[in-house]
Motif scaffolding. Structure first.
Motif, mmCIF file in Angstrom:
data_model
loop_
_atom_site.group_PDB
_atom_site.id
_atom_site.type_symbol
_atom_site.label_atom_id
_atom_site.label_comp_id
_atom_site.label_asym_id
_atom_site.label_seq_id
_atom_site.Cartn_x
_atom_site.Cartn_y
_atom_site.Cartn_z
ATOM 1 N N LEU A 1 -18.954 66.274 -0.657
ATOM 2 C CA LEU A 1 -17.787 65.798 0.070
ATOM 3 C C LEU A 1 -17.533 64.323 -0.200
ATOM 4 C CD1 LEU A 1 -18.281 67.456 3.586
ATOM 5 C CD2 LEU A 1 -16.857 68.261 1.697
ATOM 6 N N ASP A 2 -16.277 63.973 -0.192
ATOM 7 C CA ASP A 2 -15.880 62.574 -0.295
ATOM 8 C C ASP A 2 -16.323 61.839 0.967
ATOM 9 O OD1 ASP A 2 -13.737 60.754 -1.933
ATOM 10 O OD2 ASP A 2 -13.664 60.323 0.222
ATOM 11 N N LEU B 1 -14.875 63.882 9.537
ATOM 12 C CA LEU B 1 -15.702 64.875 10.219
ATOM 13 C C LEU B 1 -16.460 64.232 11.376
ATOM 14 C CD1 LEU B 1 -17.221 67.579 10.520
ATOM 15 C CD2 LEU B 1 -18.765 66.819 8.698
ATOM 16 N N THR B 2 -16.986 63.034 11.173
ATOM 17 C CA THR B 2 -17.735 62.350 12.222
ATOM 18 C C THR B 2 -16.839 62.011 13.409
ATOM 19 O OG1 THR B 2 -19.197 61.378 10.555
ATOM 20 C CG2 THR B 2 -19.172 60.347 12.734
ATOM 21 N N PRO C 1 -21.343 71.233 10.324
ATOM 22 C CA PRO C 1 -22.610 70.632 9.870
ATOM 23 C C PRO C 1 -23.691 71.671 9.607
ATOM 24 C CG PRO C 1 -22.215 70.161 12.192
ATOM 25 C CD PRO C 1 -20.951 70.727 11.642
ATOM 26 N N ALA C 2 -23.677 72.789 10.358
ATOM 27 C CA ALA C 2 -24.680 73.837 10.120
ATOM 28 C C ALA C 2 -24.517 74.426 8.722
ATOM 29 C CB ALA C 2 -24.559 74.926 11.183
ATOM 30 N N VAL C 3 -23.278 74.724 8.338
ATOM 31 C CA VAL C 3 -23.018 75.286 7.010
ATOM 32 C C VAL C 3 -23.312 74.263 5.915
ATOM 33 C CG1 VAL C 3 -21.216 76.178 5.490
ATOM 34 C CG2 VAL C 3 -21.333 76.957 7.859
ATOM 35 N N LEU C 4 -22.912 73.023 6.149
ATOM 36 C CA LEU C 4 -23.138 71.979 5.148
ATOM 37 C C LEU C 4 -24.628 71.723 4.929
ATOM 38 C CD1 LEU C 4 -20.314 69.491 6.213
ATOM 39 C CD2 LEU C 4 -20.387 70.866 4.130
ATOM 40 N N LEU C 5 -25.410 71.815 5.989
ATOM 41 C CA LEU C 5 -26.859 71.642 5.834
ATOM 42 C C LEU C 5 -27.470 72.802 5.058
ATOM 43 C CD1 LEU C 5 -27.798 70.283 9.370
ATOM 44 C CD2 LEU C 5 -28.031 69.061 7.207
ATOM 45 N N VAL D 1 -18.763 53.781 -9.204
ATOM 46 C CA VAL D 1 -18.791 55.178 -8.799
ATOM 47 C C VAL D 1 -17.373 55.708 -8.631
ATOM 48 C CG1 VAL D 1 -18.900 54.657 -6.313
ATOM 49 C CG2 VAL D 1 -19.817 56.805 -7.169
ATOM 50 N N LYS D 2 -17.174 56.952 -8.995
ATOM 51 C CA LYS D 2 -15.868 57.596 -8.869
ATOM 52 C C LYS D 2 -15.910 58.584 -7.721
ATOM 53 C CE LYS D 2 -14.566 57.220 -13.754
ATOM 54 N NZ LYS D 2 -14.146 57.970 -14.977
ATOM 55 N N ILE D 3 -14.962 58.449 -6.805
ATOM 56 C CA ILE D 3 -14.850 59.377 -5.692
ATOM 57 C C ILE D 3 -13.428 59.919 -5.659
ATOM 58 C CG2 ILE D 3 -16.617 58.206 -4.321
ATOM 59 C CD1 ILE D 3 -14.366 56.966 -2.688
ATOM 60 N N GLY D 4 -13.266 61.028 -4.982
ATOM 61 C CA GLY D 4 -11.940 61.632 -4.885
ATOM 62 C C GLY D 4 -12.001 62.909 -4.065
ATOM 63 N N PHE D 5 -10.838 63.369 -3.640
ATOM 64 C CA PHE D 5 -10.757 64.571 -2.842
ATOM 65 C C PHE D 5 -10.713 65.807 -3.735
ATOM 66 C CE2 PHE D 5 -8.738 61.344 -0.068
ATOM 67 C CZ PHE D 5 -9.599 61.444 1.007
ATOM 68 N N HIS D 6 -11.441 66.840 -3.289
ATOM 69 C CA HIS D 6 -11.467 68.108 -4.001
ATOM 70 C C HIS D 6 -11.168 69.236 -3.027
ATOM 71 C CE1 HIS D 6 -13.969 65.320 -6.399
ATOM 72 N NE2 HIS D 6 -13.450 65.970 -7.450
ATOM 73 N N VAL D 7 -11.311 70.460 -3.493
ATOM 74 C CA VAL D 7 -10.969 71.615 -2.654
ATOM 75 C C VAL D 7 -11.807 71.623 -1.381
ATOM 76 C CG1 VAL D 7 -10.912 74.132 -2.545
ATOM 77 C CG2 VAL D 7 -10.243 72.968 -4.657
ATOM 78 N N GLN D 8 -13.105 71.359 -1.503
ATOM 79 C CA GLN D 8 -13.975 71.384 -0.331
ATOM 80 C C GLN D 8 -13.574 70.333 0.695
ATOM 81 O OE1 GLN D 8 -14.966 70.955 -3.467
ATOM 82 N NE2 GLN D 8 -16.445 69.285 -3.702
ATOM 83 N N ASP D 9 -13.075 69.192 0.223
ATOM 84 C CA ASP D 9 -12.619 68.166 1.160
ATOM 85 C C ASP D 9 -11.387 68.636 1.927
ATOM 86 O OD1 ASP D 9 -14.353 65.716 0.467
ATOM 87 O OD2 ASP D 9 -13.627 66.353 -1.493
ATOM 88 N N VAL D 10 -10.493 69.293 1.234
ATOM 89 C CA VAL D 10 -9.288 69.814 1.889
ATOM 90 C C VAL D 10 -9.661 70.862 2.932
ATOM 91 C CG1 VAL D 10 -7.120 71.046 1.537
ATOM 92 C CG2 VAL D 10 -7.869 69.335 -0.131
#
Length: 231
Positions: free
Chosen positions: A6-7, A14-15, A37-41, A203-212
């Protein structure tokens, strides 16, 4: 490595969304946020921690929701209060744990820079992200050192004299915290971090499908909660 990365801006949203909903919403809305958070962990291959967290949250949240309107006496009131505290504090702590353990400082700095957050805000937050995991590691090392010497936190020796916990655990930890703070300050100075300096980042960051997906899901829960709370 984790298949879903995640970005840092998504983690920040999320926080904020998680804290807002968990602290003020009914159990059903809090549970909808806790799923994330349960799924992400689990995706971070920390499925045992995720299962334990989900189990404890389910017990505490639904015990509180079921017993809060009942006359349970003094002991029951203390139990319900404990369940309420656990069901509200634990999910927030787990969200912070996920964010801090999966976010690198340079990624966080890059995300804050893209949101045009001033360095006076970004630098203390970045130091905090680096500070707490270091404290946990140091506390674990102190515990291992004490166990090698036959000193355990809950033993006959410490039960007879509880103040020995201060001597064996807290005092070494406080001394280590002082050194950690100095080391982080030196590291920040070495890297050229200051409120007046504009920092470049490789470092390169950006939004992807999971972020959406995470963003839309959190936003949907917040909207549902707001529509429920507004008559």
């Amino acid at each position: 490595s984790c298949p879903v990365k995640l970005d840092p801006r998504t983690k920040l949203f999320l926080t904020i969304a998680g804290n807002s909903v968990i602290l003020s919403a009914p159990v059903i809305y809090g549970a909808m946020i806790v799923v994330l958070p349960a799924v992400l962990l689990v995706l971070e291959k920390r499925w045992r921690f995720s299962l334990l967290f989900s189990f404890l949250y389910a017990i505490s949240a639904f015990s509180f929701d079921y017993l809060k309107t009942m006359d349970v006496g003094l002991a029951g009131t203390l139990f319900v209060s404990t369940m309420m505290l656990v069901s509200h504090v634990m999910p927030i702590s787990v969200i912070f744990y996920y964010v801090m353990t999966t976010t690198k400082v340079n990624e966080f700095m890059a995300g804050m820079s893209k949101m045009h957050i001033p360095n006076k805000v970004t630098i203390p937050l970045a130091v905090m992200i680096r500070f707490f995991p270091t404290v946990f590691d140091e506390a674990r090392d102190i515990g291992n050192a004490m166990r090698m010497r036959g000193i355990r936190l809950f033993s006959l020796r410490t039960l007879k004299n509880p103040l020995t916990i201060l001597e064996y655990r807290l005092i070494p930890l406080l001394v280590s915290l002082t050194k950690i703070g100095d080391e982080l300050s030196v590291a920040a100075t070495t890297r050229g971090l200051s409120p007046e300096t504009r920092r470049s980042c490789m470092v390169k960051i950006g939004f992807h499908v999971q972020d959406v997906v995470v963003f839309v899901y959190c936003l949907a829960v917040v909207v549902l909660f707001c529509s429920w709370s507004v008559p």
